[in-house]
Design a protein around this motif. Structure first.
Motif, short mmCIF file in Angstrom:
data_model
loop_
_atom_site.label_atom_id
_atom_site.label_comp_id
_atom_site.label_asym_id
_atom_site.label_seq_id
_atom_site.Cartn_x
_atom_site.Cartn_y
_atom_site.Cartn_z
N LEU A 65 3.52 3.26 10.22
CA LEU A 65 4.03 4.46 9.86
C LEU A 65 5.10 4.12 8.65
O LEU A 65 5.43 4.60 7.67
N ALA A 66 5.92 3.12 9.15
CA ALA A 66 7.00 2.49 8.07
C ALA A 66 6.42 1.91 6.99
O ALA A 66 7.15 2.24 5.86
N ALA A 67 5.32 1.18 6.99
CA ALA A 67 4.99 0.75 5.70
C ALA A 67 4.25 1.63 4.84
O ALA A 67 4.58 1.53 3.47
N LEU A 68 3.42 2.29 5.28
CA LEU A 68 2.91 3.51 4.71
C LEU A 68 3.86 4.59 4.15
O LEU A 68 4.05 4.86 2.92
N ALA A 69 4.36 5.35 5.04
CA ALA A 69 5.21 6.57 4.76
C ALA A 69 6.44 6.00 4.29
O ALA A 69 6.95 6.52 3.26
N GLY A 70 7.06 4.98 4.78
CA GLY A 70 8.51 4.40 4.57
C GLY A 70 8.28 3.72 3.35
O GLY A 70 9.13 3.92 2.32
N GLY A 71 7.28 2.90 3.04
CA GLY A 71 7.05 2.26 1.71
C GLY A 71 6.96 3.11 0.72
O GLY A 71 7.44 2.87 -0.47
N ALA B 98 15.80 0.66 10.21
CA ALA B 98 14.86 0.12 9.06
C ALA B 98 15.27 0.72 7.70
O ALA B 98 15.66 2.16 7.64
N PHE B 99 15.20 0.37 6.66
CA PHE B 99 15.44 0.70 5.28
C PHE B 99 14.88 2.14 4.97
O PHE B 99 15.58 3.05 4.56
N ALA B 100 13.72 2.52 5.40
CA ALA B 100 13.06 3.56 4.83
C ALA B 100 13.47 4.85 5.83
O ALA B 100 13.85 5.77 5.11
N TRP B 101 13.99 4.43 6.93
CA TRP B 101 14.71 5.77 7.66
C TRP B 101 16.23 5.84 7.30
O TRP B 101 16.57 7.04 7.36
N LEU C 291 0.85 -1.26 0.06
CA LEU C 291 0.03 -0.03 0.00
C LEU C 291 1.08 1.39 0.03
O LEU C 291 0.61 2.12 -0.64
N GLY C 292 2.03 1.19 0.70
CA GLY C 292 2.75 2.33 0.73
C GLY C 292 3.57 2.51 -0.67
O GLY C 292 3.91 3.61 -1.22
N TYR C 293 3.83 1.36 -1.30
CA TYR C 293 4.43 1.23 -2.83
C TYR C 293 3.66 2.14 -3.55
O TYR C 293 3.90 2.79 -4.45
N LEU C 294 2.20 1.76 -3.36
CA LEU C 294 1.10 2.31 -4.46
C LEU C 294 1.22 3.85 -4.21
O LEU C 294 1.15 4.68 -5.13
N VAL C 295 1.21 4.44 -2.98
CA VAL C 295 1.27 6.05 -2.62
C VAL C 295 2.56 6.55 -3.51
O VAL C 295 2.58 7.60 -4.11
N GLY C 296 3.71 5.74 -3.15
CA GLY C 296 5.24 6.43 -3.63
C GLY C 296 4.96 6.41 -5.17
O GLY C 296 5.57 7.31 -5.75
N ARG C 297 4.45 5.31 -5.92
CA ARG C 297 4.49 5.27 -7.29
C ARG C 297 3.43 6.57 -7.98
O ARG C 297 3.70 6.85 -8.77
N ALA C 298 2.42 6.86 -7.19
CA ALA C 298 1.62 7.87 -7.62
C ALA C 298 2.31 9.05 -7.79
O ALA C 298 2.23 10.04 -8.67
#
Length: 499
Positions: A235-241, A461-464, A78-85
């Motif tokens: 937070l990490a999955a949605l914002a970080g993803g 974590a990777f996103a941070w 789901l985080g990936y979807l936001v990022g790709r948009a």
């Protein structure tokens, strides 16, 4: 392994390169070789994007993680979807401005050739190391599964065989062959994942779904995990993803090369957004397989169920429980996942080398007395040899080394994304001359951060790491600007006339 399994694998290995080359057609120029004539359909580019970002480790590890943590990879998607948009509407229009061979052409237009080559060199170095580790680590489960079926191949032979087959259709067919082969390969392991999930669901007793709900195995996020260490908290999955997806699909040549080959901006956006859905579907099927295996084993931990590690759960199911034919197809699918990411890497590294270091490549072409197309193919062969050599260095690596290799790309993502953001913000372009030295300093800083920062005793974590990389880049650029350390002149388009 039954005769049926062996025939299925051999049929795949024989047919896939032939079909890919037939669909690719003849490559008559380096532009066609590296850009695919810019006439590939969006859906093929979409499937190629998914195949590029997944590998054997994805197919093997996602069910193992779902076995212990539930459907958390779906929450990450789901985080990936936001990022790709964000990438589709903010980054892709930049890449449609003129003919670009790599994502770093645009940085050259903003900040000059020094910044372009620094970014490209960072991509080539981190991609070489990360893909070499991923290649070797992804080969290990395949070698283990073949050994369980009484097929014993030395690791160098298996590694070299995978590379030679991948290199054959990559060199002969260029980007078009890579895209079409990726599409075939993704379809194969998506079908295999679907078949495994359906077989497990068919054999599950009544009330399994309710039991999974009660046990929390259908949750999309890990609510109790440490925020700084787990990529699966909300937070990490949605914002970080989302941030990870912006960095990988907006600035990484491995992904950007696909959208550069699209017919139009509309097709590029369709391919990118479709790939987010494709990854989500794949993660959902593999995660469902993992939670159904957990239910099948009565909720036992991997150790209690007799598995050496979570990554051994899905391979053991394939070897022991799948019917003949489907087992061979799934083994071919796992091999396809490795070949898909490998061919994409070879093509992307070749495009970055030829496009971002054009003067050096032109000189080498004259010295070797070969055509531009022949030189581009030679570059692909050189990178293939380098990948095999680097993969061999990890023959005795521990699991921590594998995880380190998979995280190498993160060292460049933060500074790279920060540089692209700086190019979009006109006010930041005033400090453009300090970005190149700041970028050169920030990447080693991120390597140190990845190795040294362990909050709560676990890696960050990777996103941070991406967030930290952007902060380090802007901090160093600001410091250099204050200290008036600017060894690189601004490109002509960013200079202002003296008043």
């Amino acid at each position: 392994m039954s005769l049926t399994d062996l025939l299925v694998m051999l049929a795949y290995l024989a047919a896939m390169p032939v079909v890919a080359l037939m669909l690719a057609g003849r490559q008559s120029s380096p532009t066609a070789y590296l850009e695919g004539h810019r006439d590939l359909p969006w859906w093929a580019l979409c499937l190629s994007l998914v195949a590029t970002e997944t590998s054997t480790l994805t197919v093997i590890s996602v069910p193992g993680i779902a076995y212990g943590s539930g459907m958390v990879f779906v929450g990450l998607a789901l985080g990936y979807l936001v990022g790709r948009a964000i990438v589709a509407w903010w980054f892709l229009p930049l890449y449609q401005q003129g003919q670009m061979l790599s994502a770093y052409d645009w940085l050259g237009q903003c900040f000059g050739p020094t910044m372009q080559r620094l970014a490209s060199a960072t991509f080539l170095t981190t991609r070489l190391l990360a893909e070499a580790v991923r290649l070797f680590a992804g080969m290990l489960p395949l070698a283990t599964m073949l050994a369980a079926l009484h097929i014993h191949l030395p690791q160098p032979v298996l590694l070299g065989g995978i590379m030679l087959l991948t290199l054959f259709y990559t060199v002969c067919g260029g980007l078009r062959a890579v895209v079409w082969s990726d599409s075939i390969q993704f379809g194969l392991y998506l079908f295999g994942a679907t078949a495994c999930a359906l077989l497990l669901w068919h054999g599950a007793p009544a009330g399994t779904w309710h039991s999974l709900q009660q046990a929390g195995r259908l949750h999309l996020f890990a609510h109790d995990a440490p925020l700084l260490n787990s990529p699966f908290t909300p937070l990490a999955a949605l914002a970080g993803g989302a941030l990870l997806s912006v960095a990988s699909h907006g600035t990484d040549q491995l992904m950007v090369q696909r959208v550069l080959a699209a017919r139009s901006l509309r097709d590029a956006r369709l391919a990118l957004m479709g790939s987010a859905l494709g990854v989500g579907v794949l993660f959902a099927l593999l995660s469902l397989t993992g939670v159904l295996l957990w239910a099948r084993n009565g909720g036992l931990t991997p150790a209690q169920a007799g598995y050496a590690s979570p990554d051994a759960i899905f391979p053991a199911y394939i070897v022991r429980d799948l019917p003949p034919g489907l087992r061979g197809l799934m083994l071919a699918g796992i091999l396809a996942a490795t070949m898909g990411s490998l061919s994409a890497t070879l093509s992307a590294m070749t495009a970055a080398s030829v496009g971002d270091f054009a003067p050096l490549c032109a000189h080498a072409t004259r010295r070797l007395r070969c055509s531009a197309l022949g030189f581009a193919r030679l570059v692909s062969v050189v990178w293939a040899c380098a990948l095999v050599a680097c993969a061999g260095l990890f023959a005795h690596a521990s699991q921590s080394a594998i995880l380190l290799g998979l995280s190498i790309a993160a060292c460049g993502y933060g500074p790279m994304l920060g540089t692209f953001v700086a190019g979009m913000a006109r006010s930041v372009q005033k400090q453009a001359r300090t970005l190149a030295p700041a970028f050169a300093l920030s990447v080693p800083c991120m390597v140190w951060a990845m190795l040294a920062l362990h909050p709560n005793g676990h890696p960050l974590a990777f996103a941070w790491l991406i967030v930290l990389g952007m902060m380090v880049l802007f901090g160093l650029a600001g410091l250099l600007h204050i200290m008036h350390l600017s060894p690189y002149p601004l490109p002509a388009r960013n200079r202002r006339p003296k008043s």
